[in-house]
Design a protein around this motif. Structure first.
Motif, PDB file in Angstrom:
ATOM      1  N   SER A 151       0.838  -1.192   0.000  1.00  0.00           N
ATOM      2  CA  SER A 151       0.000   0.000   0.000  1.00  0.00           C
ATOM      3  C   SER A 151       0.878   1.249   0.000  1.00  0.00           C
ATOM      4  O   SER A 151       1.880   1.325   0.698  1.00  0.00           O
ATOM      5  N   ASP A 153      -0.632   3.972   0.785  1.00  0.00           N
ATOM      6  CA  ASP A 153      -1.533   4.826   1.570  1.00  0.00           C
ATOM      7  C   ASP A 153      -1.215   4.834   3.055  1.00  0.00           C
ATOM      8  O   ASP A 153      -1.456   5.818   3.730  1.00  0.00           O
ATOM      9  N   ARG A 154      -0.729   3.690   3.547  1.00  0.00           N
ATOM     10  CA  ARG A 154      -0.656   3.543   5.001  1.00  0.00           C
ATOM     11  C   ARG A 154       0.676   2.974   5.455  1.00  0.00           C
ATOM     12  O   ARG A 154       1.330   2.241   4.722  1.00  0.00           O
ATOM     13  N   ALA A 161      -2.334   6.757   8.162  1.00  0.00           N
ATOM     14  CA  ALA A 161      -2.437   7.274   6.791  1.00  0.00           C
ATOM     15  C   ALA A 161      -1.191   8.100   6.451  1.00  0.00           C
ATOM     16  O   ALA A 161      -0.680   8.834   7.293  1.00  0.00           O
ATOM     17  N   GLN A 163      -0.874  10.224   3.701  1.00  0.00           N
ATOM     18  CA  GLN A 163      -1.150  11.259   2.699  1.00  0.00           C
ATOM     19  C   GLN A 163      -0.464  12.593   2.998  1.00  0.00           C
ATOM     20  O   GLN A 163      -0.096  13.319   2.089  1.00  0.00           O
ATOM     21  N   LYS A 191       5.861  12.929   0.293  1.00  0.00           N
ATOM     22  CA  LYS A 191       4.422  12.703   0.124  1.00  0.00           C
ATOM     23  C   LYS A 191       3.976  13.023  -1.302  1.00  0.00           C
ATOM     24  O   LYS A 191       3.050  12.413  -1.824  1.00  0.00           O
ATOM     25  N   SER A 195       2.037  10.542  -3.832  1.00  0.00           N
ATOM     26  CA  SER A 195       0.808  10.999  -4.478  1.00  0.00           C
ATOM     27  C   SER A 195       0.828  10.683  -5.978  1.00  0.00           C
ATOM     28  O   SER A 195      -0.171  10.235  -6.549  1.00  0.00           O
ATOM     29  N   ARG A 198       0.151   7.010  -6.264  1.00  0.00           N
ATOM     30  CA  ARG A 198      -1.261   6.668  -6.040  1.00  0.00           C
ATOM     31  C   ARG A 198      -2.112   7.019  -7.262  1.00  0.00           C
ATOM     32  O   ARG A 198      -2.993   6.256  -7.659  1.00  0.00           O
ATOM     33  N   THR A 199      -1.821   8.182  -7.868  1.00  0.00           N
ATOM     34  CA  THR A 199      -2.563   8.566  -9.079  1.00  0.00           C
ATOM     35  C   THR A 199      -2.340   7.540 -10.185  1.00  0.00           C
ATOM     36  O   THR A 199      -3.276   7.134 -10.871  1.00  0.00           O
ATOM     37  N   ALA A 202      -4.277   4.366  -9.415  1.00  0.00           N
ATOM     38  CA  ALA A 202      -5.734   4.490  -9.273  1.00  0.00           C
ATOM     39  C   ALA A 202      -6.416   4.711 -10.614  1.00  0.00           C
ATOM     40  O   ALA A 202      -7.606   4.453 -10.757  1.00  0.00           O
TER      41      ALA A 202
END
Ligand SMILES: [Zn+2]
Length: 251
Positions: A151, A153-154, A161, A163, A191, A195, A198-199, A202
């Protein structure tokens, strides 16, 4: 010896004997396969330009029960990327994609998603050049499909978290930790870089490119992911060095 017909992507080729070529290719149904293209290095070879790096081809080959190498009978070009590779930096990007795929995939393990990812990446390099964002997308998804990415995210120890803060990890290890759970020797990752990652994971490559992610964080997440891939294959990627040396020219 049954003749097989399939769609494939040429990963890498090596000279063999007097005029032959050893070809590593990704069969859309079967996975990564190695075979011999007899006479492929001779002038007027029937293989023509079908064995160029990342060429999307239809292939006919004979399986041999007792040997690992198949015998490639014929290839037909479905989509060529030869024009793209005339550009030096694009050729380096292609070399990275092909070396990574050839190294991470097990032999004859079906990998249709990786197949589609390579085509998407090669076409994006044609349009956008070998940008850090395109290659970060390719590497992140290769690592995700392989199951080597955790992950983003975490914290993997306390689940906090991530973020709003930088995260920490040991080089080559995907697991991310928060500042409280980190080991003393851990490397940090911003971070902003997480990000971008994650983009990429996702959404689609188009969405990532539309957001035009900043170069520094994109490089950072690409480097993190390449470390994870190199640790998995237990060797350094030869093309990574060339890519990173030339990257001042590659935005
Ligand atoms: Zn934590």
């Amino acid at each position: 010896m049954p003749l097989k017909e399939s769609e494939a992507i040429v990963l890498r080729t090596f000279p063999l004997g007097e005029g032959d070529r050893l070809v590593s290719f990704l069969d859309r149904q079967v996975g990564r396969v190695r075979g011999v293209a007899r006479g492929a290095r001779l002038p007027k070879s029937r293989f023509g330009s079908t064995l160029e790096m990342l060429a999307y081809i239809r292939i006919w080959y004979f399986e041999r029960e007792t040997r690992d190498l198949v015998r490639i009978n014929q290839c037909e070009l479905l989509e060529s990327f030869m024009d793209v590779q005339r550009d030096y930096s694009s050729a380096i990007g292609f070399a990275l994609v092909s070396e990574i795929t050839d190294s991470v995939l097990g032999e004859r393990e079906a990998a249709d998603a990786q197949f589609r990812l390579i085509l998407l990446t090669a076409r994006a390099i044609r349009v956008h050049g070998p940008s850090q964002a395109v290659l970060a997308y390719f590497c992140l998804w290769t690592a995700r499909l392989g199951g080597w990415l955790g992950s983003l995210d975490r914290c993997s120890r306390c689940a906090r978290a991530l973020q709003l803060e930088p995260a920490f990890h040991s080089a080559g290890f995907a697991e991310l930790f928060c500042a409280d759970c980190r080991d003393n020797w851990a490397k940090s990752i911003s971070k902003e870089a997480l990000s971008v990652g994650r983009t990429a994971l996702a959404g689609t490559l188009d969405q990532l490119l539309k957001e035009n992610p900043p170069l520094g964080p994109t490089k950072e997440i690409l480097s993190y992911t390449l470390d994870v891939l190199e640790r998995h294959i237990e060797k350094k990627l030869i093309s990574r060095k060339t890519f990173e040396t030339g990257e001042s020219a590659i935005g």
